[in-house]
Design a protein around this motif. Sequence first.
Motif, mmCIF file in Angstrom:
data_model
loop_
_atom_site.group_PDB
_atom_site.id
_atom_site.type_symbol
_atom_site.label_atom_id
_atom_site.label_comp_id
_atom_site.label_asym_id
_atom_site.label_seq_id
_atom_site.Cartn_x
_atom_site.Cartn_y
_atom_site.Cartn_z
ATOM 1 N N PRO A 145 0.717 -1.116 0.090
ATOM 2 C CA PRO A 145 0.253 -0.107 -0.427
ATOM 3 C C PRO A 145 1.368 0.968 0.286
ATOM 4 N N GLU A 146 1.717 1.128 1.078
ATOM 5 C CA GLU A 146 2.783 2.676 1.053
ATOM 6 C C GLU A 146 3.708 2.169 -0.374
ATOM 7 N N SER A 147 3.632 1.238 -1.240
ATOM 8 C CA SER A 147 4.347 1.515 -2.818
ATOM 9 C C SER A 147 3.579 2.387 -3.441
ATOM 10 N N ILE A 148 1.662 1.722 -3.437
ATOM 11 C CA ILE A 148 1.265 2.137 -4.320
ATOM 12 C C ILE A 148 0.966 3.787 -4.129
ATOM 13 N N SER A 149 0.916 4.354 -2.929
ATOM 14 C CA SER A 149 0.697 5.582 -2.354
ATOM 15 C C SER A 149 1.196 6.583 -3.248
ATOM 16 N N GLY A 150 2.918 5.681 -2.962
ATOM 17 C CA GLY A 150 4.148 6.472 -3.060
ATOM 18 C C GLY A 150 4.102 6.779 -4.838
ATOM 19 N N LEU A 151 3.940 5.974 -5.229
ATOM 20 C CA LEU A 151 4.074 6.107 -6.631
ATOM 21 C C LEU A 151 3.261 7.139 -7.268
ATOM 22 N N SER A 152 1.618 6.842 -6.825
ATOM 23 C CA SER A 152 1.079 7.684 -7.582
ATOM 24 C C SER A 152 0.765 9.448 -6.574
ATOM 25 N N ALA A 153 1.378 9.325 -5.360
ATOM 26 C CA ALA A 153 1.546 10.614 -5.244
ATOM 27 C C ALA A 153 2.289 11.189 -5.888
ATOM 28 N N VAL A 154 3.910 10.105 -6.896
ATOM 29 C CA VAL A 154 4.139 11.692 -7.577
ATOM 30 C C VAL A 154 4.138 11.678 -8.318
ATOM 31 N N SER A 155 3.641 10.630 -9.726
ATOM 32 C CA SER A 155 2.021 11.267 -10.357
ATOM 33 C C SER A 155 1.535 12.262 -10.120
ATOM 34 N N GLY A 156 1.085 12.318 -9.555
ATOM 35 C CA GLY A 156 0.070 13.306 -9.186
ATOM 36 C C GLY A 156 1.156 14.942 -8.981
ATOM 37 N N LEU A 179 -7.501 3.736 -2.756
ATOM 38 C CA LEU A 179 -5.847 4.407 -1.691
ATOM 39 C C LEU A 179 -4.942 5.234 -2.911
ATOM 40 N N ALA A 180 -5.092 4.644 -3.924
ATOM 41 C CA ALA A 180 -4.239 5.247 -5.129
ATOM 42 C C ALA A 180 -5.078 6.485 -5.952
ATOM 43 N N MET A 181 -6.076 5.908 -5.695
ATOM 44 C CA MET A 181 -7.125 7.798 -6.447
ATOM 45 C C MET A 181 -6.484 8.764 -5.963
ATOM 46 N N ALA A 182 -6.996 7.652 -4.090
ATOM 47 C CA ALA A 182 -6.525 9.155 -2.969
ATOM 48 C C ALA A 182 -5.242 9.653 -3.086
ATOM 49 N N ALA A 183 -3.843 8.789 -3.303
ATOM 50 C CA ALA A 183 -2.394 10.082 -3.267
ATOM 51 C C ALA A 183 -2.753 10.645 -4.691
ATOM 52 N N MET A 184 -3.589 10.098 -5.413
ATOM 53 C CA MET A 184 -3.332 11.511 -7.138
ATOM 54 C C MET A 184 -3.601 12.236 -6.573
ATOM 55 N N THR A 185 -5.195 12.102 -6.530
ATOM 56 C CA THR A 185 -6.202 13.553 -6.360
ATOM 57 C C THR A 185 -5.552 14.087 -5.218
ATOM 58 N N THR A 190 2.204 3.501 -11.545
ATOM 59 C CA THR A 190 1.424 3.286 -10.318
ATOM 60 C C THR A 190 0.416 2.179 -10.765
ATOM 61 N N GLY A 191 -0.553 2.235 -11.399
ATOM 62 C CA GLY A 191 -1.020 0.631 -12.151
ATOM 63 C C GLY A 191 -0.586 -0.749 -12.279
ATOM 64 N N ARG A 192 0.772 -0.524 -12.760
ATOM 65 C CA ARG A 192 1.458 -2.380 -12.718
ATOM 66 C C ARG A 192 1.443 -2.304 -11.138
ATOM 67 N N MET A 193 1.762 -1.235 -10.357
ATOM 68 C CA MET A 193 2.000 -2.145 -8.677
ATOM 69 C C MET A 193 0.157 -2.249 -8.343
ATOM 70 N N LEU A 194 -0.538 -1.626 -8.395
ATOM 71 C CA LEU A 194 -1.840 -1.989 -8.178
ATOM 72 C C LEU A 194 -2.086 -3.738 -8.752
ATOM 73 N N ALA A 195 -2.098 -3.607 -10.120
ATOM 74 C CA ALA A 195 -2.230 -4.775 -10.527
ATOM 75 C C ALA A 195 -0.994 -6.249 -9.887
ATOM 76 N N VAL A 196 -0.360 -5.365 -8.743
ATOM 77 C CA VAL A 196 0.149 -6.758 -8.793
ATOM 78 C C VAL A 196 0.374 -6.680 -7.011
ATOM 79 N N ALA A 197 -0.737 -5.623 -6.455
ATOM 80 C CA ALA A 197 -1.093 -6.375 -5.276
ATOM 81 C C ALA A 197 -2.394 -6.387 -5.224
ATOM 82 N N ALA A 198 -2.917 -6.217 -6.150
ATOM 83 C CA ALA A 198 -4.325 -5.910 -6.226
ATOM 84 C C ALA A 198 -5.296 -7.991 -7.191
#
Length: 330
Positions: free
Chosen positions: A181-192, A309-315, A286-294
């Motif tokens: 979850p931290e990995s997904i949030s981190g990548l998504s936040a960097v993108s946003g 979680l990913a959507m919230a970090a980005m937005t 982020t999409g790839r990490m999501l596919a791996v995790a979920a």
Amino acid sequence: MTFDSASILTDKAAFTGQFVHALVSKCRDHNGRGVDGMRLIQMMAGAIVEFTLLFDESDRGVEAMYDHLATMLGCEPQEGPVSDLALPPAYIIDFRAEQGRELTRRMFEDWLHCAYEFQDVLLFVCQQMFMAMEEEGQHRRDLFRLLIECTNRCLGYEIAAQELCDIVIEQKIGLEGWSLPESISGLSAVSGRALALSLNAYQQTAFRGADLPEHLDRLTCVMTQEAVRLGLPAGSDWRFGLAANDRPLDAPYELIASLEPLARDFFRVIRMHNLMDQAVASAKATGRMLAVAAGGDRPEVEPVIAKPLAMAAMTETYKTVCTQYAIMSM
């Protein structure tokens, strides 16, 4: 209609015609009577990238294709800098290129062992496409340069997404003990954050209800479509549980501070300096990490948790950067 492996060699003309028909049918303009040339170029860029990814050194493969195409066209691509207005935004290039990649996978999945025949078809289609557009007043050198720019960007997003995932897995998860979850949030936040900085963030502060600004909405589509392509269950639960606009902003600052320097160094090495390009590459990662995790039958993180979680970090990160810049500009 499909073609078996023998048809590649004996009925290449018919197969090429089928490919062109499928390609052009997705590139009709708004009134349905003509062909959107820029969309066609972006889809062909995706087709070329899909082919070159068959090989270990895809960057060298794409350069070889440029050389072959230059010989067929009898010209070199236009030189000099390309205006930002000459190309659509990075998320549009990625979207159209992915359409071209998907079409290519469907058309050629049964004869990937005939790679050189595959290459001949792609180059022939590019040549004929440019000649047809030249009759309408376009210069083939300009068209060639646009194809190269779109192809290089598409290939860059693909390579960067994979490398960013490797950085997170090896350094953040492997060495620092980050969770998925931290990995997904981190990548998504960097993108946003990269998206907000690319758009003069202080001008992007209008948020209405659950609606996202257009650029942010497009970037989330890059992330979600990448995840779904790689096996994450599709659904409408991406925004489930997102904070309302009257709630305090909650960007994952610690994750951003830890991951962004590594991402910045990586982008500098591969010379991906444009922030919008960086945002798209990070969203794909982020999409790839999501596919791996979920993804899969037994996901490590339930999709109903991972996707919001990913959507919230980005937005939240996007909104935070925009708000901070608005305050500083007062």
